[in-house]
Design an enzyme around this catalytic site. Structure first.
Site, PDB file in Angstrom:
ATOM      1  N   SER A 135       0.833  -1.196   0.000  1.00 30.64           N
ATOM      2  CA  SER A 135       0.000   0.000   0.000  1.00 30.64           C
ATOM      3  C   SER A 135       0.870   1.249   0.000  1.00 30.64           C
ATOM      4  O   SER A 135       2.017   1.218   0.471  1.00 30.64           O
ATOM      5  CB  SER A 135      -0.888   0.018   1.244  1.00 30.64           C
ATOM      6  OG  SER A 135      -1.606   1.226   1.357  1.00 30.64           O
ATOM      7  N   TYR A 147      -2.678   0.263  10.820  1.00 28.39           N
ATOM      8  CA  TYR A 147      -2.806  -0.313   9.473  1.00 28.39           C
ATOM      9  C   TYR A 147      -1.570   0.015   8.640  1.00 28.39           C
ATOM     10  O   TYR A 147      -0.981  -0.868   7.996  1.00 28.39           O
ATOM     11  CB  TYR A 147      -4.058   0.231   8.786  1.00 28.39           C
ATOM     12  CG  TYR A 147      -4.144  -0.122   7.315  1.00 28.39           C
ATOM     13  CD1 TYR A 147      -4.567  -1.379   6.905  1.00 28.39           C
ATOM     14  CD2 TYR A 147      -3.760   0.796   6.327  1.00 28.39           C
ATOM     15  CE1 TYR A 147      -4.624  -1.725   5.564  1.00 28.39           C
ATOM     16  CE2 TYR A 147      -3.817   0.466   4.991  1.00 28.39           C
ATOM     17  CZ  TYR A 147      -4.243  -0.790   4.613  1.00 28.39           C
ATOM     18  OH  TYR A 147      -4.289  -1.117   3.277  1.00 28.39           O
TER      19      TYR A 147
END
Length: 223
Positions: A135, A147
């Site tokens: 990501s 995250y």
């Protein structure tokens, strides 16, 4: 003879789009997810090239069994796309929920490690390819984001695994997208990256010649 790609998190979004794109490119696809009904529907549309395997990838024994089922069906394994992942409802550290952190770490980190551990002996046989969904959040520091920290782990792990696999001419790639229009978000994001954009990047990485390893593909929305 068609090559085989195993995909985790394949019942929707990036995983589903990759299964369809890879099958179109001539690959057999073993699709793993907890949503067996959704997998069966996708597999029926793809046809004989698809195998649906209901699997909780946070359970190491289930992952090992899924790899065995894939080998039993298609005879070998040339690539893996470890794509399953999740976020948390309560972001930040001080106001975060540790139980959410554990569930996320189990899926975003441990499931990737379980998948790699189960698949690498088979990938070694074929000098295969391990691909992971990273990501933009694994490249940037984001205020209090657990995250993001899990994706930083993924980016580091992918580089380390690439060096390990290089010893036997295997390859590892991390796909690093910005915002993708998936069920991860409550609202439709038509101007952001689409699942097919990421799927095309996976197929591109898989299509490289034996002399080349694309270590990372970083995609951003063009708006």
């Amino acid at each position: 003879m068609p090559q085989t790609l195993l995909i985790t998190g394949a019942s929707s979004g990036i995983g589903e789009a990759t299964a369809r794109a890879a099958a179109k490119a001539g690959w057999n696809v073993a699709m793993l997810a907890r949503s067996g009904d959704k997998l069966d529907a996708i597999a029926s549309e793809i046809g004989d090239k698809a195998l649906a395997i209901e699997c909780d990838v946070t359970d190491r024994s289930q992952v090992e069994d899924a790899v065995s089922q894939t080998i039993g069906k298609f005879g070998g394994l040339e690539a893996v796309f470890s794509n399953a992942g999740t976020g948390v409802e309560h972001p930040g550290v001080e106001k975060g929920k540790p139980v959410e952190w554990k569930d996320m770490i189990d899926l975003n980190i441990m499931a990737v490690l379980y998948t790699a551990h189960a698949a690498l002996p088979e990938l070694r046989k074929t000098k295969g390819h391990f691909i992971i969904t990273g990501s933009k959040a694994g490249r940037d520091h984001m205020k209090g984001s657990i995250y993001s920290a899990t994706k930083w782990f993924i980016h580091g792990f992918a580089g380390n695994l690439a060096e390990e696999m290089r010893e036997w001419q295997g390859r590892c790639t991390v796909i690093s997208p910005g915002m993708v229009n998936t069920e991860f978000f409550d609202e439709d994001k038509p101007t952001k990256l689409q699942p097919k954009d990421v799927a095309d990047a996976v197929v591109f990485a898989l299509s490289q010649p034996d002399t080349s390893c694309v270590r990372e593909i970083h995609l951003m929305p063009n708006d």
